[in-house]
Design a protein around this motif. Structure first.
Motif, PDB file in Angstrom:
ATOM      1  N   HIS A   1      38.877  87.141  59.596  1.00  0.00           N
ATOM      2  CA  HIS A   1      39.530  86.789  60.862  1.00  0.00           C
ATOM      3  C   HIS A   1      39.294  85.322  61.214  1.00  0.00           C
ATOM      4  O   HIS A   1      39.020  84.976  62.356  1.00  0.00           O
ATOM      5  CB  HIS A   1      39.058  87.690  62.015  1.00  0.00           C
TER       6      HIS A   1
ATOM      7  N   SER B   1      44.574  88.298  60.898  1.00  0.00           N
ATOM      8  CA  SER B   1      44.304  89.715  61.178  1.00  0.00           C
ATOM      9  C   SER B   1      43.747  90.398  59.934  1.00  0.00           C
ATOM     10  O   SER B   1      43.638  91.605  59.866  1.00  0.00           O
ATOM     11  CB  SER B   1      45.581  90.415  61.663  1.00  0.00           C
TER      12      SER B   1
ATOM     13  N   GLN C   1      46.231  87.859  64.716  1.00  0.00           N
ATOM     14  CA  GLN C   1      45.966  88.736  65.855  1.00  0.00           C
ATOM     15  C   GLN C   1      45.773  87.966  67.155  1.00  0.00           C
ATOM     16  O   GLN C   1      45.751  88.559  68.223  1.00  0.00           O
ATOM     17  CB  GLN C   1      44.747  89.609  65.571  1.00  0.00           C
TER      18      GLN C   1
END
Length: 145
Positions: free
Chosen positions: A35, A31, A111
């Motif tokens: 990424h 995150s 994420q």
């Protein structure tokens, strides 16, 4: 001084019959930064050995306990590469999910996660050394069947 990190390359088999097609690898999307996608890994804490770090980081980043994994004997890989101009060493072990339906619980460091077959895992893992490592792991697993 080189930064040292340790982690686990985690895989699961989708069908009971051994087949190279039934193997999927767990990758987590960071995150932060670019990424990028990576197996769970992190820095070694003082007083910790490398394997303890790999299991702790896997628990922190993917919510997986050591008891939910089987460490595969005979595979260990060290990668060396620069990060922001400093040398970094990452040590990976190989672990199989005991139950392929176990839920992954991400920390805020990541994420997203995906279970990917080798070809897709290599596309997601942009770095050549990680792609080569995944292929090596796959070869290792297939040669054991």
């Amino acid at each position: 001084m080189a930064v040292r990190a340790c982690g686990l390359i985690i895989y699961r088999r989708l069908r009971p019959a051994p087949s190279s097609n039934s193997i999927e690898y767990l990758l987590l999307q960071t995150s932060y930064g670019t990424h990028h996608w990576t197996p769970p890994k992190g820095h070694v804490d003082p007083g910790e050995d490398d394997l303890q770090t790999a299991f702790r980081e896997t628990q922190e980043e993917a919510g997986l306990q050591a008891s939910q994994l089987t460490l595969i004997e005979g595979y260990k890989k060290e990668l060396h590469y620069p990060v922001r101009g400093k040398p970094k060493t990452v040590v990976y072990w190989l672990a199989e999910m005991k139950d392929c339906n176990t839920e992954i619980k991400l920390s805020d460091e990541h994420q997203a996660f995906q279970w990917l077959k080798l070809e897709d895992a290599c596309k997601f893992a942009e770095y050549e050394d990680m792609q080569a490592t995944l292929k090596e792991v796959h070869q290792f697993l297939c040669s054991r069947e």
